[in-house]
Each structure stands twice: as structure tokens, then as C-alpha cells.
Design a protein around this motif. Structure first.
Motif: not given
Ligand SMILES: NC(=O)c1ccc[n+]([C@@H]2O[C@H](COP(=O)([O-])OP(=O)(O)OC[C@H]3O[C@@H](n4cnc5c(N)ncnc54)[C@H](OP(=O)(O)O)[C@@H]3O)[C@@H](O)[C@H]2O)c1
Ligand SMILES: [Zn+2]
Length: 376
Positions: A234, A259, A265, A268
Motif C-alpha cells: 500500500w 485501507v 481499499e 485513495r
């Protein structure tokens, strides 16, 4: 141990074959797709193929476009990426085109293979890796000794299979060609064995003439695997997202991923994404998650740069946003330097509130790479 970003590239028939068994290489891709491959090659530091591909196809593996080579040189890079091959046996034909075209070459092999290459040399550096070939050692060597940060792997199937099964691939670029091979002896893209993670994440699909490009990202090893393997996966992704930020002279380029504890996930983000010229990576990622999501309390924020503790552009710095979201674990690559704020201490703010902060300094160079133009 840092590794390059590993991008697997292959073209495959509808029945999953990389080639037929005839003497000539089967053309699976279309002309426009060969040009796309040329562009990807121009973007990497090294291209790797297995010894089987050199024997079967006798490829050159060049950047064919003079404009792309010139652009590489203008950016201070060699015109051609480093060419890398892997052979356990050391049984390599010294007259193959691989050795006599393009830039520098390196062969990773076993001690036994190195002996054979001593007797029948090829025009390349030979690096023995012991009695067996270890992919982690190979990738670490490419990173540390040859300075490779982006590696394109162009097959064959045995290479792709090992890199995926060992959780070492960061991206898969697969081109599906509208034809069948039908030969049970034809080489397949992926062989049997244990693959890590679950479903891959589909990043993109693109029609290119009559073929379809699919870009996938293998998902991280989920719960049950070592935390450290997941942390590396990650944080490497966060560093890759940092490289996608629109450049700025007045702010860092940062990537962040949130996460859940089971390896899912949640979101992002990266600096200045979506046209917001001041948004920070952690802020952008957290904004995509429902504030009531029960997974936040056991989630980890991966951020290429330590979350900020002071900021002028928004009321709350990212360290506060992380705490307010209920997250209690942060993994980062790089402590904030005094570039824009003196004695920034986001980690201190997080730790004072009871959060764990883990710094993985082996990713610092990657986190810094998109910020090189900023004053130190
Ligand atoms: N369609 C496409 O995109 C595409 C791309 C590339 C290749 N191909 C096709 O793929 C076929 C070749 O694939 P392939 O699977 O036979 O060969 P490969 O993956 O290119 O190379 C396999 C060779 O690499 C070496 N090797 C790999 N892993 C090793 C390890 N862990 N330890 C030691 N040595 C290792 C061995 O070399 P030694 O035998 O020397 O020990 C092995 O025979 C060809 O038909 C080619 O046309 C298609
Ligand atoms: Zn921030």
C-alpha cells in the motif's frame, strides 16, 4: 527492501495463449497497439524478458520512435531502457538480437548459469544470484545497483506467472486479441499455482483497433498475510499516486490510500486531484469515505509524506482529519522537511492522540521523486 514498480505486459489470444507453436512469432497485437507498447517502453528504466522468449522470438526490445528516444535523452536518461533477461541454465545464444541492439544489457542467472556464460559469453553484464534464482534479490539488485525505478516485463508466461504468484507485480497490462490458437502445446500466459490476493482491480479498458487493452492492479495480500507485506504494497501504491499529481512549485506531491483491516481499499487520493488546487492527498481520500463507515476505526492511512500538522489553505491539517475520521494507524515513507512549514510534526500530533505512526524509510526515495524540483 525497495523494489522497482513492476509492470507486466502481454498480448494474449482468446484461449489464453501467448504464441502458437510455429517457427515464427504469432502477431497478436495490432499496429496501434505496438505503438502503445513502444510508448510504455519509452517510459521505463528497464525491460525484462525470460530466456525462453529470447530463444523463441529473438526480440530486439527497442524504443522504435526516434522522438521518444530523443525525449528520453533530453530528460537525461539513456536513449534505450536497460535490457534484462533471466536464465537459470545460462544457455543463451550469443548471436541473438537482444545483445546486439539497444543500450545496456544484464543477465540474472544462477551460479551454474554463470559458469556456462563464462565459457560462452554474451555481450552483457552477468549477475549470478546463487544456486537458485530469487526474484526479490533480482528486483532489489535492479533497484539498488542499476537504479531501475520502473520495470516493464514483456514475458514470457513463466516469468509473468512467478511475479504474480509471488506478489511482486504492481500492474498488469493485458491485450486481448480476437483470435484463437487452439494448440494444446502453445505457451499459456499464466500457469497453475497459488496466486495471492483475490480479484484484481480493473484500472482501465481501452479499445485499440480490434484488440482490447485491460490494465489491472493486483490487490494486496489481505488479512492473514503478514502486515508488513500489506504495508509495503500500500505504501508503494501511495508513492505511485504521488507521481500522478499535477506539478506545483508551492506544494508537495503526495499520494494516500485508506485501507480497512481486512485489506479492502476504502479510498485513495493525491494532491491537487480533480482540479482542486489545494486539496491534500489524505484529505482527498478521506472525503470519499462515508464518515460513519465502521471500518475506519481499524483502518490504516498510507501516505507517501507524513500527514501535515499545519496548513494555511484549509481549517484542519490532515493529521486532524485523520484523527477526526477515527483512524488510529498511519504508515508513511517520508517525514515532512522544513520546505513550507518549519518543524512540521504531523506524526507528533497523531501520536499524542494515541495513533500509531510507522515510517518505512526504504520508500523515502520514491516518495521524494515527484518533489525533486522543490527547494530542500
Ligand atoms: N504474447 C506476448 O505478449 C508474449 C510476450 C513474451 C513472450 N511470448 C511468448 O512466450 C513464449 C516464451 O515463454 P516461456 O514461458 O517459454 O519463457 P520465458 O518466460 O520467456 O522464459 C523462461 C525461462 O526463463 C528462465 N527462468 C524463468 N524463471 C526462472 C527461475 N525462477 N529460475 C531460473 N530460471 C528461470 C529459464 O531460463 P533457462 O531455460 O535458460 O534456465 C526459463 O526457461 C514464446 O513462445 C514467446 O513467443 C509472448
Ligand atoms: Zn495535509
Amino acid at each position: 527492501m525497495p523494489f522497482p514498480y513492476v509492470l507486466l505486459s502481454a498480448a494474449v489470444s482468446l484461449d489464453g495463449c501467448l504464441d502458437d507453436t510455429g517457427p515464427d512469432r504469432l502477431l497478436l497485437s495490432s499496429p496501434a497497439d505496438f505503438d502503445r507498447v513502444d510508448e510504455v517502453r519509452a517510459s521505463v528504466d528497464a525491460i525484462l524478458v525470460g530466456a525462453g522468449t529470447i530463444r523463441a522470438d529473438n526480440p530486439r526490445l527497442l524504443v522504435n520512435s526516434p522522438e521518444r528516444r530523443a525525449a528520453r535523452e533530453a530528460a537525461g536518461r539513456p536513449a534505450y531502457p536497460l535490457k534484462v533477461t533471466v536464465s537459470g541454465s545460462g544457455d543463451l545464444d550469443p548471436t541473438a538480437r537482444f545483445w546486439h541492439t539497444g543500450g545496456e544489457k544484464v543477465v540474472y542467472t544462477t551460479d551454474r548459469g554463470a559458469q556456462r556464460l563464462h565459457a560462452t559469453p554474451v555481450a552483457a553484464d552477468v549477475v549470478p544470484l546463487g544456486t537458485e534464482l530469487d526474484w526479490r534479490r533480482l528486483l532489489a539488485h535492479l533497484y539498488e545497483v542499476r537504479g531501475v525505478r520502473r520495470l516493464m516485463v514483456e514475458g514470457g508466461g513463466r516469468i509473468h506467472t512467478q511475479l504474480l504468484q509471488q506478489g511482486l507485480a504492481d500492474e498488469l497490462q493485458l491485450v486481448l486479441a480476437p483470435l484463437f490458437v487452439g494448440d494444446p502445446k502453445a505457451p499459456r500466459l499464466f500457469g497453475p499455482g497459488g496466486y495471492q490476493g483475490g480479484r484484481l482491480r480493473l484500472l482501465e479498458t481501452r479499445r485499440i483497433e480490434d484488440v482490447v487493452l485491460m490494465r489491472y492492479e493486483p490487490t494486496a495480500p489481505g488479512a492473514g498475510l503478514l502486515d508488513s507485506a500489506a504495508d509495503h504494497h500500500w505504501l508503494a501504491l501511495a508513492c505511485e499516486l504521488a507521481a500522478q499529481c499535477p506539478p506545483s512549485r508551492t506544494a508537495f506531491s503526495v499520494g494516500a490510500v485508506v485501507v480497512a483491516a481486512d485489506g479492502t481499499e476504502l479510498a485513495r487520493g493525491h494532491s491537487r486531484e480533480g482540479g482542486d488546487s489545494v486539496v491534500h492527498a489524505e484529505e482527498a481520500a478521506l472525503a470519499k469515505i462515508d464518515a460513519d463507515d465502521p471500518r475506519l476505526s481499524a483502518a490504516t492511512v498510507y501516505s507517501s509524506l507524513e500527514p501535515c500538522a499545519h496548513r494555511a489553505s484549509r481549517p484542519a491539517p490532515c493529521a486532524r482529519l485523520i484523527l477526526a475520521a477515527g483512524v488510529r494507524r498511519v504508515v508513511t515513507a517520508w517525514r515532512e522537511p522544513d520546505t513550507f512549514v518549519v518543524a512540521a510534526d504531523g506524526s507528533g500530533m497523531l501520536e499524542a492522540a494515541g495513533a500509531d505512526v510507522v515510517v518505512l524509510p526504504e520508500y523515502e526515495e520514491r516518495a521524494k521523486a515527484p518533489n525533486r524540483h522543490l527547494p530542500a
